[in-house]
Design a protein around this motif. Structure first.
Motif, PDB file in Angstrom:
ATOM      1  N   ALA A   1     -11.465   6.434  44.628  1.00 12.71           N
ATOM      2  CA  ALA A   1     -11.974   7.348  43.602  1.00 12.71           C
ATOM      3  C   ALA A   1     -11.348   7.088  42.240  1.00 12.71           C
ATOM      4  CB  ALA A   1     -11.739   8.794  44.024  1.00 12.71           C
ATOM      5  N   ALA A   2     -10.098   6.706  42.220  1.00 12.01           N
ATOM      6  CA  ALA A   2      -9.417   6.453  40.948  1.00 12.01           C
ATOM      7  C   ALA A   2     -10.052   5.296  40.175  1.00 12.01           C
ATOM      8  CB  ALA A   2      -7.937   6.159  41.198  1.00 12.01           C
ATOM      9  N   HIS A   3     -10.657   4.348  40.880  1.00 16.18           N
ATOM     10  CA  HIS A   3     -11.210   3.153  40.243  1.00 16.18           C
ATOM     11  C   HIS A   3     -12.730   3.156  40.149  1.00 16.18           C
ATOM     12  CE1 HIS A   3      -7.362   0.955  40.167  1.00 16.18           C
ATOM     13  NE2 HIS A   3      -7.108   1.653  41.257  1.00 16.18           N
ATOM     14  N   ALA A   4     -13.388   3.991  40.945  1.00 17.34           N
ATOM     15  CA  ALA A   4     -14.852   4.003  40.974  1.00 17.34           C
ATOM     16  C   ALA A   4     -15.428   4.583  39.692  1.00 17.34           C
ATOM     17  CB  ALA A   4     -15.341   4.823  42.172  1.00 17.34           C
ATOM     18  N   ASP A   5     -16.541   4.003  39.237  1.00 21.85           N
ATOM     19  CA  ASP A   5     -17.260   4.637  38.128  1.00 21.85           C
ATOM     20  C   ASP A   5     -18.362   5.545  38.669  1.00 21.85           C
ATOM     21  OD1 ASP A   5     -19.571   2.924  38.627  1.00 21.85           O
ATOM     22  OD2 ASP A   5     -18.606   1.381  37.429  1.00 21.85           O
ATOM     23  N   THR A   6     -18.731   5.315  39.939  1.00 25.53           N
ATOM     24  CA  THR A   6     -19.786   6.108  40.566  1.00 25.53           C
ATOM     25  C   THR A   6     -19.389   6.434  42.001  1.00 25.53           C
ATOM     26  OG1 THR A   6     -21.422   4.921  39.225  1.00 25.53           O
ATOM     27  CG2 THR A   6     -22.252   6.181  41.114  1.00 25.53           C
ATOM     28  N   ILE A   7     -19.575   7.680  42.383  1.00 27.59           N
ATOM     29  CA  ILE A   7     -19.335   8.110  43.762  1.00 27.59           C
ATOM     30  C   ILE A   7     -20.651   8.675  44.271  1.00 27.59           C
ATOM     31  CG2 ILE A   7     -18.077   9.696  45.265  1.00 27.59           C
ATOM     32  CD1 ILE A   7     -15.807   9.539  43.064  1.00 27.59           C
TER      33      ILE A   7
ATOM     34  N   ASN B   1     -15.806  21.598  52.671  1.00 23.73           N
ATOM     35  CA  ASN B   1     -14.809  21.075  51.737  1.00 23.73           C
ATOM     36  C   ASN B   1     -15.376  20.091  50.711  1.00 23.73           C
ATOM     37  OD1 ASN B   1     -12.799  22.513  53.058  1.00 23.73           O
ATOM     38  ND2 ASN B   1     -12.400  20.847  54.488  1.00 23.73           N
ATOM     39  N   MET B   2     -16.580  19.603  50.921  1.00 26.36           N
ATOM     40  CA  MET B   2     -17.066  18.507  50.089  1.00 26.36           C
ATOM     41  C   MET B   2     -17.342  18.900  48.646  1.00 26.36           C
ATOM     42  SD  MET B   2     -17.245  15.331  49.978  1.00 26.36           S
ATOM     43  CE  MET B   2     -17.024  14.832  51.662  1.00 26.36           C
ATOM     44  N   ASP B   3     -17.877  20.083  48.390  1.00 20.45           N
ATOM     45  CA  ASP B   3     -18.139  20.476  46.994  1.00 20.45           C
ATOM     46  C   ASP B   3     -16.864  20.423  46.172  1.00 20.45           C
ATOM     47  OD1 ASP B   3     -20.856  20.807  47.228  1.00 20.45           O
ATOM     48  OD2 ASP B   3     -20.735  22.962  47.654  1.00 20.45           O
ATOM     49  N   GLU B   4     -15.795  20.968  46.727  1.00 21.66           N
ATOM     50  CA  GLU B   4     -14.503  20.958  46.030  1.00 21.66           C
ATOM     51  C   GLU B   4     -14.008  19.523  45.825  1.00 21.66           C
ATOM     52  OE1 GLU B   4     -10.065  22.305  47.223  1.00 21.66           O
ATOM     53  OE2 GLU B   4     -11.607  23.847  47.460  1.00 21.66           O
ATOM     54  N   ARG B   5     -14.150  18.711  46.845  1.00 18.53           N
ATOM     55  CA  ARG B   5     -13.706  17.313  46.749  1.00 18.53           C
ATOM     56  C   ARG B   5     -14.510  16.559  45.687  1.00 18.53           C
ATOM     57  NH1 ARG B   5     -12.255  14.918  52.016  1.00 18.53           N
ATOM     58  NH2 ARG B   5     -10.159  15.229  51.294  1.00 18.53           N
ATOM     59  N   LEU B   6     -15.823  16.757  45.656  1.00 20.68           N
ATOM     60  CA  LEU B   6     -16.656  16.070  44.660  1.00 20.68           C
ATOM     61  C   LEU B   6     -16.297  16.524  43.249  1.00 20.68           C
ATOM     62  CD1 LEU B   6     -20.112  16.073  46.495  1.00 20.68           C
ATOM     63  CD2 LEU B   6     -18.514  14.158  46.240  1.00 20.68           C
ATOM     64  N   GLN B   7     -15.995  17.804  43.085  1.00 21.23           N
ATOM     65  CA  GLN B   7     -15.561  18.298  41.777  1.00 21.23           C
ATOM     66  C   GLN B   7     -14.228  17.663  41.375  1.00 21.23           C
ATOM     67  OE1 GLN B   7     -15.598  22.579  41.926  1.00 21.23           O
ATOM     68  NE2 GLN B   7     -17.821  22.672  42.048  1.00 21.23           N
ATOM     69  N   SER B   8     -13.343  17.471  42.340  1.00 21.09           N
ATOM     70  CA  SER B   8     -12.053  16.847  42.027  1.00 21.09           C
ATOM     71  C   SER B   8     -12.246  15.391  41.619  1.00 21.09           C
ATOM     72  CB  SER B   8     -11.074  16.954  43.201  1.00 21.09           C
ATOM     73  OG  SER B   8     -11.426  16.065  44.245  1.00 21.09           O
ATOM     74  N   PHE B   9     -13.248  14.726  42.189  1.00 25.20           N
ATOM     75  CA  PHE B   9     -13.538  13.343  41.781  1.00 25.20           C
ATOM     76  C   PHE B   9     -13.974  13.309  40.322  1.00 25.20           C
ATOM     77  CE2 PHE B   9     -14.833  12.141  46.387  1.00 25.20           C
ATOM     78  CZ  PHE B   9     -13.510  11.866  46.702  1.00 25.20           C
ATOM     79  N   GLN B  10     -14.826  14.254  39.932  1.00 28.75           N
ATOM     80  CA  GLN B  10     -15.294  14.296  38.547  1.00 28.75           C
ATOM     81  C   GLN B  10     -14.156  14.609  37.593  1.00 28.75           C
ATOM     82  OE1 GLN B  10     -18.792  16.903  39.121  1.00 28.75           O
ATOM     83  NE2 GLN B  10     -19.960  15.216  38.249  1.00 28.75           N
ATOM     84  N   ALA B  11     -13.181  15.359  38.053  1.00 25.30           N
ATOM     85  CA  ALA B  11     -12.046  15.719  37.208  1.00 25.30           C
ATOM     86  C   ALA B  11     -11.139  14.522  36.934  1.00 25.30           C
ATOM     87  CB  ALA B  11     -11.247  16.845  37.860  1.00 25.30           C
ATOM     88  N   ILE B  12     -11.254  13.481  37.739  1.00 30.06           N
ATOM     89  CA  ILE B  12     -10.419  12.284  37.542  1.00 30.06           C
ATOM     90  C   ILE B  12     -10.707  11.653  36.195  1.00 30.06           C
ATOM     91  CG2 ILE B  12      -9.955   9.942  38.388  1.00 30.06           C
ATOM     92  CD1 ILE B  12     -10.497  11.004  41.228  1.00 30.06           C
ATOM     93  N   GLY B  13     -11.970  11.663  35.796  1.00 27.73           N
ATOM     94  CA  GLY B  13     -12.324  11.074  34.513  1.00 27.73           C
ATOM     95  C   GLY B  13     -13.708  11.515  34.086  1.00 27.73           C
ATOM     96  N   PRO B  14     -13.908  11.700  32.782  1.00 25.12           N
ATOM     97  CA  PRO B  14     -15.181  12.211  32.286  1.00 25.12           C
ATOM     98  C   PRO B  14     -16.337  11.225  32.449  1.00 25.12           C
ATOM     99  CG  PRO B  14     -13.760  11.607  30.462  1.00 25.12           C
ATOM    100  CD  PRO B  14     -12.951  11.463  31.714  1.00 25.12           C
ATOM    101  N   THR B  15     -16.038   9.946  32.636  1.00 25.28           N
ATOM    102  CA  THR B  15     -17.106   8.959  32.771  1.00 25.28           C
ATOM    103  C   THR B  15     -17.494   8.717  34.225  1.00 25.28           C
ATOM    104  OG1 THR B  15     -15.506   7.155  32.809  1.00 25.28           O
ATOM    105  CG2 THR B  15     -16.416   7.767  30.654  1.00 25.28           C
ATOM    106  N   LYS B  16     -16.832   9.374  35.144  1.00 23.28           N
ATOM    107  CA  LYS B  16     -17.125   9.194  36.566  1.00 23.28           C
ATOM    108  C   LYS B  16     -18.398   9.950  36.926  1.00 23.28           C
ATOM    109  CE  LYS B  16     -13.464   8.719  38.851  1.00 23.28           C
ATOM    110  NZ  LYS B  16     -13.385   7.304  38.832  1.00 23.28           N
ATOM    111  N   LYS B  17     -19.349   9.235  37.524  1.00 21.06           N
ATOM    112  CA  LYS B  17     -20.617   9.843  37.902  1.00 21.06           C
ATOM    113  C   LYS B  17     -20.587  10.141  39.401  1.00 21.06           C
ATOM    114  CE  LYS B  17     -25.536   9.164  37.363  1.00 21.06           C
ATOM    115  NZ  LYS B  17     -26.583   8.329  36.794  1.00 21.06           N
TER     116      LYS B  17
END
Length: 177
Positions: free
Chosen positions: A77-83, A138-154
């Protein structure tokens, strides 16, 4: 999209097939986590080995990494631009797992570790049954945390076979009009 993380609610959600089709359309290398985690004859890699293999992949310029393994989500997740998250109903996932296992019984699929012949075990079915709904909660929270990693993460969520097919059709037609 150059660094894509494909995850799903469960085995049988279609992660491997989706990643393979997306990789073909975008001409991106596809890495299946099961091939990194499972050594011949279903021997598990250590967390250190498994993490190191992923760290080597995510430093590349382009990739699609497919698989769940939540204990190493952060590496990808730290390196992905898209999840991309696939969430099909439990009965569909179970049906696909059983069908896939019976069709490939005794064979090693390309998305499994070398020397890991496909099998159908009650323990795996039980794992799917007991983890499906907790993961879903748990997935909604996890997906939101992925977006919080960076504003350009889709983050893209696909919740039906029709949505998944439509997405692939659109992506493929975009690349190959």
């Amino acid at each position: 999209m150059k660094k894509i993380m494909v995850i799903g609610i469960s085995a049988g959600a279609g992660k491997s097939t989706f990643a393979r089709r997306l990789g073909e359309a975008w001409n991106l290398p596809v890495f299946h986590l099961d091939t990194l985690f499972w050594k011949p004859n279903w021997v598990e890699a250590s967390l250190e080995e498994f993490s190191k293999a992923q760290q080597e992949i995510v430093t590349q310029d382009q990739w699609i990494v497919e698989g769940n393994y939540s204990n190493t989500f952060d590496i990808r997740a730290a390196h992905a631009d898209t999840i991309i998250y696939l969430e099909l109903p439990l009965h569909v996932c179970l049906y696909r797992v059983v069908k896939r296992s019976l069709m490939n019984l005794g064979k090693t699929r390309q998305d499994l570790g070398e020397g890991c012949k496909d099998k159908l075990e009650w323990a795996f079915i039980k794992f799917i049954l007991t983890t499906y709904y907790p993961r879903k909660r748990n997935m909604d929270e996890r997906l939101q945390s992925f977006q919080a990693i960076g504003p350009t993460k889709k983050v893209i969520t696909l919740k039906s076979k029709k949505e998944i097919q439509s997405y692939l059709d659109n992506v493929c037609s975009y690349v190959h009009p």
